[in-house]
Design a protein around this motif. Structure first.
Motif, PDB file in Angstrom:
ATOM      1  N   LEU A 106     -11.954   7.132   5.714  1.00  0.00           N
ATOM      2  CA  LEU A 106     -12.761   7.539   6.881  1.00  0.00           C
ATOM      3  C   LEU A 106     -12.638   9.029   7.200  1.00  0.00           C
ATOM      4  CD1 LEU A 106     -11.707   4.537   9.185  1.00  0.00           C
ATOM      5  CD2 LEU A 106     -13.872   4.779   7.943  1.00  0.00           C
ATOM      6  N   CYS A 117       2.571  16.263  -3.638  1.00  0.00           N
ATOM      7  CA  CYS A 117       1.960  14.953  -3.951  1.00  0.00           C
ATOM      8  C   CYS A 117       2.344  14.541  -5.366  1.00  0.00           C
ATOM      9  CB  CYS A 117       0.437  15.035  -3.943  1.00  0.00           C
ATOM     10  SG  CYS A 117      -0.306  15.708  -2.470  1.00  0.00           S
ATOM     11  N   MET A 121      -7.297  11.477   7.764  1.00  0.00           N
ATOM     12  CA  MET A 121      -6.157  12.333   7.445  1.00  0.00           C
ATOM     13  C   MET A 121      -6.586  13.775   7.203  1.00  0.00           C
ATOM     14  SD  MET A 121      -3.003  12.288   7.623  1.00  0.00           S
ATOM     15  CE  MET A 121      -2.372  10.626   7.520  1.00  0.00           C
ATOM     16  N   SER A 122      -7.725  13.959   6.565  1.00  0.00           N
ATOM     17  CA  SER A 122      -8.167  15.345   6.336  1.00  0.00           C
ATOM     18  C   SER A 122      -8.365  16.060   7.678  1.00  0.00           C
ATOM     19  CB  SER A 122      -9.454  15.353   5.520  1.00  0.00           C
ATOM     20  OG  SER A 122      -9.209  14.826   4.232  1.00  0.00           O
ATOM     21  N   HIS A 146       0.833  -1.213   0.000  1.00  0.00           N
ATOM     22  CA  HIS A 146       0.000   0.000   0.000  1.00  0.00           C
ATOM     23  C   HIS A 146       0.867   1.263   0.000  1.00  0.00           C
ATOM     24  CE1 HIS A 146      -2.899   2.946   1.399  1.00  0.00           C
ATOM     25  NE2 HIS A 146      -2.303   3.051   2.569  1.00  0.00           N
ATOM     26  N   LEU A 147       1.891   1.294   0.860  1.00  0.00           N
ATOM     27  CA  LEU A 147       2.705   2.507   1.004  1.00  0.00           C
ATOM     28  C   LEU A 147       3.785   2.619  -0.069  1.00  0.00           C
ATOM     29  CD1 LEU A 147       3.249   2.388   4.895  1.00  0.00           C
ATOM     30  CD2 LEU A 147       1.541   3.721   3.628  1.00  0.00           C
ATOM     31  N   THR A 149      -7.963   4.020   5.898  1.00  0.00           N
ATOM     32  CA  THR A 149      -8.276   4.974   4.830  1.00  0.00           C
ATOM     33  C   THR A 149      -9.789   5.005   4.570  1.00  0.00           C
ATOM     34  OG1 THR A 149      -7.929   3.322   3.097  1.00  0.00           O
ATOM     35  CG2 THR A 149      -6.039   4.679   3.693  1.00  0.00           C
TER      36      THR A 149
END
Ligand SMILES: CC(C)(COP(=O)(O)OP(=O)(O)OC[C@H]1O[C@@H](n2cnc3c(N)ncnc32)[C@H](O)[C@@H]1OP(=O)(O)O)[C@@H](O)C(=O)NCCC(=O)NCCS
Length: 176
Positions: free
Chosen positions: A107, A134, A110-111, A34-35, A105
């Motif tokens: 949910l 990004c 992070m925002s 994933h990362l 993720t």
């Protein structure tokens, strides 16, 4: 330990210290696929000792006021990290970096957390500007600064090599 609530009792950020190294390494190790698409340091992270060494180096930068590396604790389990990867006190500019384990993720974690670290940056570091860089193709990451009202400052060709692929980056900026 330095800690700041983000969402009631379910989500908080805390200063990363080496004592979290084992748990953080296990999370990274479970999330390599994933990362690894977007983050360039996975190959250098091969043991808990590597993670502890990284955290110690970040703490030295924290002590000099040059960075702030935090862990996001979701119900007291590490869910990801959020950092001021660099802080320039002369210009009041910080660069934000982040990642979440895949299971956390989708949910809004992070925002919400980025909103909170920006607030912290205003309170403790007198920040004037925050930036997030990004990969152009990293749509999930780009959605965060776009959701939070950052504007596009510039595009950098071949900004980073990840997994043998050179990635162009968009740098987002928010004036505080
Ligand atoms: C980048 C990354 C942190 C984004 O994670 P994320 O879960 O999409 O981001 P958020 O926590 O802000 O959640 C946003 C998602 O939650 C949903 N959501 C639910 N409730 C929400 C809320 N209250 N507020 C905002 N979003 C909410 C949004 O709709 C969005 O889902 P969608 O992508 O299906 O539309 C994650 O994909 C990641 O770690 N990737 C690998 C590492 C990486 O790329 N790091 C960044 C390098 S620049």
């Amino acid at each position: 330990m330095f800690s700041r609530k983000i969402n009631g009792d379910t989500l908080r950020m805390c200063l990363a210290i080496p004592q979290y190294g084992d748990e953080l390494y296990r999370l990274i190790d479970r999330n390599r696929d994933h990362l690894g698409q977007w983050l360039p340091w996975l190959d250098e992270t091969q043991s808990p000792a590597d993670t502890k060494t990284f955290i110690s180096a970040e703490l030295m930068k924290f002590a000099r006021g040059e960075a702030l590396y935090t862990l996001l604790l979701v119900h007291e389990r590490i869910g990801g990290t959020l950092a001021f990867k660099s802080i320039d006190s002369q210009t009041g500019t910080a660069v934000i970096g982040y990642w979440l384990a895949e299971e956390f993720t989708g949910l809004g974690i992070m925002s919400k957390s980025v909103t909170e670290i920006i607030q912290l940056g205003k309170e403790y570091y007198d920040l004037k500007t925050c930036r997030i860089s990004c990969a152009v193709e990293n749509i999930k990451s780009r959605a965060i600064p776009e959701r939070l009202g950052f504007h596009e400052k510039e595009t950098l060709a071949n900004a980073e090599c990840v997994n043998g692929r050179w990635l162009d980056h968009i740098v987002y900026e928010l004036n505080l």
